[in-house]
Design an enzyme around this catalytic site. Structure first.
Site, mmCIF file in Angstrom:
data_model
loop_
_atom_site.group_PDB
_atom_site.id
_atom_site.type_symbol
_atom_site.label_atom_id
_atom_site.label_comp_id
_atom_site.label_asym_id
_atom_site.label_seq_id
_atom_site.Cartn_x
_atom_site.Cartn_y
_atom_site.Cartn_z
ATOM 1 N N ARG A 96 0.840 -1.198 0.000
ATOM 2 C CA ARG A 96 0.000 0.000 0.000
ATOM 3 C C ARG A 96 0.870 1.241 0.000
ATOM 4 O O ARG A 96 1.868 1.326 0.724
ATOM 5 C CB ARG A 96 -0.934 0.009 1.222
ATOM 6 N N GLU A 132 -4.032 7.535 -5.778
ATOM 7 C CA GLU A 132 -4.151 6.818 -7.048
ATOM 8 C C GLU A 132 -5.444 7.215 -7.748
ATOM 9 O O GLU A 132 -6.474 7.353 -7.091
ATOM 10 C CB GLU A 132 -4.128 5.309 -6.799
ATOM 11 N N HIS A 176 -0.175 0.130 -9.857
ATOM 12 C CA HIS A 176 -0.873 -0.779 -8.939
ATOM 13 C C HIS A 176 -1.426 -1.981 -9.707
ATOM 14 O O HIS A 176 -2.597 -2.344 -9.597
ATOM 15 C CB HIS A 176 -1.992 -0.057 -8.184
#
Length: 313
Positions: free
Chosen positions: A234, A263, A282
């Protein structure tokens, strides 16, 4: 049963694996689109009153829960549930479930790819060659054999990364206060030992209030000069400003990052200007196999909770 009479499930994305949809044929599936906002989720909950939400993107907070009185389960399409307000869910009797471990191979492989890209300067050398340079006589990559890797988090992903690092003949240290039955090649270590001894630090832990910003100016200063950082966990585990300064000073040799504090990442983010920070959007857990595995697990989790919490006739 027509769609109007079926109970609804909101998916916070534009799609779900066909194998998962096949399990959910008794439901009206509502898709939020490629980049849904929290407000989008609230609006869909208000319009469709879903019994379940399958979370891929965006956050699900109390407002969405309050907009869906029928909501009984929030199922994460993956393992990390930090984008779901679990306190609000618990207060409303809504179960939060995760597809734990189903994307472990995908994420661990991506972590290894980022580590190798950092150690072997893959991206930079490719760019140099395309610009007409031949750096064989001047470039020295980092050899990983004999180096120490410190893994923070020893769940399914961290253990796979440990096995791969062991296969590279690295010394493997790991921190996880809950881990048991570790393989012989993985040595339990404190965070202090990892900061002090690791040539590579790789993050594989969930985000909590306690570990938020654990990679910061103070901890980076305690690391070996030239440490490599990999984060496929994370983004908020890392103080991005501190990491940027550590890369610029050389305290951090390189960083391979797959998750970020905000994000999608803004186009003007300073990481874009740093050649020694390798970026990916990601995507670590997104392979063809993991997409199916996560979707099926999320669907089964929904069905399991709904079966257990069925309203008596």
């Amino acid at each position: 049963m027509n769609a109007a009479s079926k109970p609804s499930i909101v998916v916070t994305a534009a799609d779900l694996a066909p194998e998962a949809l096949a399990l959910l044929g008794d439901f009206n599936m509502v898709f939020a689109g490629k980049t849904p906002t929290e407000e989008d989720i609230v609006s869909l909950c208000r319009a469709h009153n879903p019994v379940a939400i399958i979370v891929r993107y965006s956050k699900v907070g109390a407002a969405a829960m309050d907009a869906a009185p029928a909501l009984r389960v929030i199922s994460k399409h993956g393992s990390g549930t930090d984008t779901i307000d679990k306190t609000a869910a618990a207060a409303r009797g809504i179960q939060v479930v995760a597809a734990v471990g189903v994307n472990a191979a995908a994420v661990a492989e991506h972590a290894l790819a980022l580590l190798l890209a950092c150690a072997k300067s893959v991206v930079g050398l490719d760019a140099r060659m395309r610009a007409g340079h031949w750096d064989k006589s001047i470039h020295k990559s980092l050899e990983l054999e004999g180096k120490t890797i410190g893994l923070i988090g020893l769940g399914a992903i961290g253990r796979r990364m440990a096995a791969m690092a062991h296969g590279l003949n690295m010394r493997v240290l790991g921190f996880d206060p809950y881990a048991q039955d570790l393989p012989d090649y993985l040595t339990p270590a404190t965070l202090d030992a990892i900061w002090r001894e690791a040539d590579v630090v790789s993050l594989h832990c969930p985000l909590t209030d306690e570990n938020r910003g654990m990679i910061n100016a103070a901890t980076l200063a305690r690391c070996k000069p030239g440490v490599v950082l990999v984060n496929t966990a994370r983004g908020s585990l890392v103080d991005e400003d501190a990491l940027l300064q550590a890369v610029r000073s050389g305290q951090v040799r390189a960083a391979g990052l797959d998750s970020f504090a905000v994000e999608p990442m803004a186009a003007d983010h300073p990481f874009h200007q740093e050649a020694r920070i390798i970026l990916s959007p990601h995507i670590g857990g997104v392979t063809s196999a993991a997409y199916v595995n996560m979707g099926v697990a999320a669907a089964r989790n929904v069905l399991g909770v709904l079966a257990r919490t069925a309203t008596p006739a």
